[in-house]
Design a protein around this motif. Structure first.
Motif, short mmCIF file in Angstrom:
data_model
loop_
_atom_site.label_atom_id
_atom_site.label_comp_id
_atom_site.label_asym_id
_atom_site.label_seq_id
_atom_site.Cartn_x
_atom_site.Cartn_y
_atom_site.Cartn_z
N ARG A 41 33.97 3.41 13.91
CA ARG A 41 35.35 3.84 14.04
C ARG A 41 35.70 5.06 13.18
NH1 ARG A 41 38.65 0.12 16.70
NH2 ARG A 41 40.42 1.05 15.62
N TRP A 42 34.70 5.58 12.44
CA TRP A 42 34.94 6.84 11.74
C TRP A 42 33.64 7.64 11.71
CZ3 TRP A 42 33.31 8.04 6.47
CH2 TRP A 42 32.62 7.01 5.83
N GLY A 43 33.73 8.93 11.39
CA GLY A 43 32.64 9.84 11.70
C GLY A 43 31.76 10.26 10.55
N LEU A 44 31.20 9.33 9.78
CA LEU A 44 30.23 9.71 8.75
C LEU A 44 28.93 10.09 9.41
CD1 LEU A 44 29.64 9.96 5.72
CD2 LEU A 44 28.83 7.60 5.77
N GLU A 45 28.45 11.30 9.16
CA GLU A 45 27.35 11.85 9.96
C GLU A 45 26.06 11.06 9.82
OE1 GLU A 45 25.87 13.64 6.16
OE2 GLU A 45 27.76 12.87 6.90
N SER A 46 25.77 10.53 8.64
CA SER A 46 24.51 9.79 8.45
C SER A 46 24.53 8.43 9.12
CB SER A 46 24.21 9.64 6.95
OG SER A 46 25.34 9.20 6.25
N ASN A 47 25.70 7.96 9.54
CA ASN A 47 25.78 6.67 10.22
C ASN A 47 25.38 6.74 11.69
OD1 ASN A 47 26.41 4.83 8.23
ND2 ASN A 47 28.62 5.09 8.42
N LEU A 48 25.01 7.93 12.16
CA LEU A 48 24.42 8.02 13.50
C LEU A 48 22.97 7.54 13.50
CD1 LEU A 48 25.61 11.48 14.91
CD2 LEU A 48 26.18 9.24 15.81
N THR A 49 22.35 7.50 12.32
CA THR A 49 20.92 7.21 12.23
C THR A 49 20.51 5.91 12.91
OG1 THR A 49 21.00 8.31 10.08
CG2 THR A 49 18.96 7.17 10.64
N PRO A 50 21.16 4.76 12.63
CA PRO A 50 20.70 3.51 13.26
C PRO A 50 20.67 3.59 14.78
CG PRO A 50 22.28 3.04 11.51
CD PRO A 50 22.30 4.53 11.72
N ALA A 51 21.65 4.27 15.37
CA ALA A 51 21.69 4.35 16.83
C ALA A 51 20.50 5.13 17.37
CB ALA A 51 22.99 5.00 17.29
N PHE A 52 20.21 6.28 16.79
CA PHE A 52 19.13 7.11 17.34
C PHE A 52 17.75 6.53 17.06
CE2 PHE A 52 22.61 10.02 17.85
CZ PHE A 52 22.29 10.65 19.04
N LEU A 53 17.59 5.82 15.95
CA LEU A 53 16.32 5.11 15.73
C LEU A 53 16.17 3.97 16.74
CD1 LEU A 53 16.14 4.99 11.82
CD2 LEU A 53 14.71 6.35 13.36
N LEU A 54 17.28 3.30 17.04
CA LEU A 54 17.26 2.24 18.06
C LEU A 54 16.88 2.82 19.42
CD1 LEU A 54 17.95 -0.61 19.18
CD2 LEU A 54 20.34 0.18 19.34
N PHE A 55 17.51 3.95 19.80
CA PHE A 55 17.20 4.57 21.09
C PHE A 55 15.73 5.01 21.13
CE2 PHE A 55 21.87 6.17 20.98
CZ PHE A 55 22.32 4.91 21.31
N GLY A 56 15.24 5.53 20.01
CA GLY A 56 13.83 5.94 19.96
C GLY A 56 12.89 4.77 20.19
N LEU A 57 13.18 3.63 19.54
CA LEU A 57 12.33 2.45 19.71
C LEU A 57 12.45 1.89 21.12
CD1 LEU A 57 10.44 0.27 18.69
CD2 LEU A 57 12.42 -0.91 17.69
N LEU A 58 13.67 1.84 21.65
CA LEU A 58 13.85 1.32 23.01
C LEU A 58 13.03 2.13 24.01
CD1 LEU A 58 15.16 -0.32 25.28
CD2 LEU A 58 17.11 1.26 25.18
N PHE A 59 13.11 3.45 23.97
CA PHE A 59 12.38 4.26 24.93
C PHE A 59 10.88 4.22 24.68
CE2 PHE A 59 16.57 6.48 25.46
CZ PHE A 59 16.74 6.11 26.78
N PHE A 60 10.48 3.98 23.42
CA PHE A 60 9.05 3.79 23.17
C PHE A 60 8.56 2.52 23.85
CE2 PHE A 60 5.54 1.97 20.76
CZ PHE A 60 4.65 3.03 20.76
N VAL A 61 9.32 1.42 23.72
CA VAL A 61 8.93 0.15 24.35
C VAL A 61 8.94 0.30 25.87
CG1 VAL A 61 9.61 -2.26 24.68
CG2 VAL A 61 9.66 -1.26 22.39
N LYS A 62 9.94 1.00 26.41
CA LYS A 62 9.96 1.25 27.85
C LYS A 62 8.78 2.14 28.26
CE LYS A 62 13.83 1.71 30.10
NZ LYS A 62 15.16 2.08 30.62
N GLY A 63 8.36 3.00 27.34
CA GLY A 63 7.21 3.87 27.61
C GLY A 63 5.90 3.11 27.74
N LEU A 64 5.86 1.90 27.20
CA LEU A 64 4.67 1.07 27.40
C LEU A 64 4.54 0.64 28.86
CD1 LEU A 64 4.86 -1.21 24.21
CD2 LEU A 64 3.72 1.00 24.48
N GLU A 65 5.69 0.60 29.56
CA GLU A 65 5.69 0.25 30.98
C GLU A 65 5.59 1.52 31.84
OE1 GLU A 65 9.46 -1.62 31.28
OE2 GLU A 65 9.02 -3.15 29.76
N LYS A 66 6.41 2.54 31.50
CA LYS A 66 6.41 3.80 32.23
C LYS A 66 6.29 4.93 31.21
CE LYS A 66 9.25 2.17 36.09
NZ LYS A 66 10.51 2.38 36.86
N PRO A 67 5.11 5.54 31.08
CA PRO A 67 4.86 6.50 30.01
C PRO A 67 5.83 7.67 29.95
CG PRO A 67 2.81 5.84 31.02
CD PRO A 67 3.89 5.24 31.86
#
Length: 518
Positions: A145-171
């Motif tokens: 609910r507020w815009g501290l720039e370093s608080n974007l980190t958890p989201a983008f690390l999550l997205f990175g891991l999600l797409f990595f796991v999906k990459g195990l199915e579709k590279p």
């Protein structure tokens, strides 16, 4: 036939629960968005003004064209959130709710991302529990609910891991994973050390278990990540004095006034461990803008479940090691294990170790999931209901008591006070301690005008403090008020000299504005 019908029924129930959880999570993040908290934090104000300045003038407050890292306070600020703000500022203007949009969008997208990740790592039930835990998590709601720039980190690390796991199915998804991990580097400089190791261990493990094959997508992913990391490698080279800073009309890699590498050390380990105890045991870092005092970061009942979830994952990993099988839960723990040194290298708060928190929320959900297997069938439903009750209590607290508790930090009323003072005074004075980026944000001063007129307390410095710029200054001479000026002071400040000099007073939230009728 009956089995098929049951399966369809379960699928329908899953979809209903998914939608209900998502709606609850969205509501918690958008209700009174831009109003609570209010007005603005100094870091989000600076990030917002830098975005506005880059959009309108092509440079930041330090005069760099499209910098890869913002100079901001002197020791720097991560740039991604400012760049993500730019399209919204172009559409809606420089407003508090506008600059908070990147954070809330990333937080909302994290909810289905957690579901999708855990469904692939475990199953749908664990995925729904994980999504629910994140949707109603106090830390994640506050963060969104507020815009501290370093608080974007958890989201983008999550997205990175999600797409990595999906990459195990579709590279092909490996390329998206590399892109998200690359963006995470621009969220928080503290994790530049750890992110490469997280990615490397994931790849090594999946290659070893033959879940990945060397192909063109692996090569493209490596190239994408290398290209995205290259500006930051140059940034380090510049700031360690190995090469000169880079300035071009299209991008800049600046040299900071002060490099914060000294914040990483093994000194004061006892103090650092004490801070960690507060975060993980008492679930607070004693800062109201990160953690609510009444409910804790994850709710106080969550950490025992997280420990059970950790034990569940370790048992799965142990079994997989014995049978030489692939264990998807290991991918979840990689981020935690790699980041452990962070706890002893810095004095932690909820922002500085936010890399841990989404995995902890997922572990708590897995703990509940595992306990259901060894207790009774509806255990998870009962615990989920208890969490929902806690969530209702937290929401009530957040929009009442929390507003009052956080008022000072977010300077409630400052925007209205500024607007009134700006329209009445030839010069506007603020009391010492008012963060100048907040004034810069509300004034929308052209960046060249700011650079020409700004007067810093010390320059260069690790933390720049401005006495003033343009028509705005800190009130340094309280004994000789100017008749044509306006004065903005916190409620309760000593303003006797202004009242004795015939100034009238008007209150806006936590602020008084003193003006004299001409």
């Amino acid at each position: 036939m009956n089995r098929h019908l049951n399966s369809l029924g379960d699928e329908k129930k899953n979809r209903i629960f998914f939608v209900l959880i998502l709606l609850a999570g969205v509501f918690a993040r958008v209700y009174q968005f831009g109003i609570v908290p209010g007005d603005i934090n100094q870091d989000e104000a600076f990030a917002g003004y830098e975005a506005y300045s880059i959009l309108k003038y092509g440079m930041d407050t330090a005069g760099y064209n499209y910098p890869v890292y913002l100079t901001a306070w002197g020791s720097g600020m991560n740039a991604l959130e400012s760049y993500l703000m730019i399209p919204f500022i172009a559409l809606f203007g420089l407003k508090v709710w506008v600059i908070r949009l990147p954070q809330v969008i990333a937080a909302i997208l994290s909810l289905p991302a957690v579901y999708s990740l855990v469904r692939r790592l475990v199953d749908r039930k664990a995925a729904l529990l994980s999504m629910l835990m994140l949707a109603i998590c106090p830390w994640h709601i506050i963060l969104s609910r507020w815009g501290l720039e370093s608080n974007l980190t958890p989201a983008f690390l999550l997205f990175g891991l999600l797409f990595f796991v999906k990459g195990l199915e579709k590279p092909v998804y490996l390329v998206l994973s590399a892109f998200m991990y690359g963006l995470s580097l621009y969220c928080y400089a503290t994790y530049w050390i750890y992110t490469p190791f997280i990615i490397l261990l994931q790849y090594v493990y999946c290659f070893a278990k033959k879940k990945l094959k060397f192909n063109r997508y692996v090569v493209i992913s490596a190239v994408v990540l290398a290209v995205m990391a290259a500006p930051l490698m140059l940034f380090l080279a510049i700031n360690f004095g190995w090469i000169d800073e880079i300035r071009t009309p299209f991008f800049s890699i600046p040299k900071m006034l002060y490099m914060r590498s000294g914040e990483l050390s093994l000194d004061e380990k006892a103090k650092k461990l004490e801070l960690l105890k507060y975060i993980f045991v008492y679930q607070t870092d004693r800062t109201i803008w990160n953690s609510p005092t009444k409910y804790g970061l994850f709710y106080y009942i969550s950490m025992p479940f997280a420990l059970v979830g950790l034990g569940y994952c370790i048992s799965r990993i142990t079994r997989a090691v014995r049978t030489k099988a692939f264990c998807p839960e290991l991918l979840l723990l990689v981020q935690l294990v790699v980041s452990l040194p962070q706890c002893l290298l810095i004095k932690a708060n909820a922002t500085k170790i936010n890399i841990f928190f989404i995995p902890i929320v997922i572990l708590a959900a897995l703990g509940i999931y595992a306990l259901e297997k060894i207790t009774f069938r509806r255990f998870a439903a009962v615990i989920a209901a208890i969490y929902c009750v806690l969530f209702v209590g937290f929401e009530r607290y957040y929009f009442t008591d929390y507003v009052r508790e956080s008022d000072a930090h977010f300077s409630r009323g400052l925007e209205q006070a500024f607007d009134y003072a700006d329209s009445r005074g030839e010069h506007v004075y603020f009391e010492e301690g008012t963060f100048y980026p907040k004034i810069l944000f509300y004034a929308k001063t052209p960046v060249e005008r700011f650079r020409e007129t700004v007067v810093y307390e010390y320059y260069p410095a690790a933390y720049l403090t401005a006495y003033g710029f343009d028509k705005y200054s800190m009130w340094a001479d309280p004994y000789h008020p100017e008749d044509n000026a306006a004065y903005v002071l916190s409620v309760g400040s000593d303003a006797g000299i202004l009242e004795q000099s015939g100034f009238s007073k008007k209150q806006f939230g936590r602020y008084w504005v003193f003006t004299k009728e001409n």
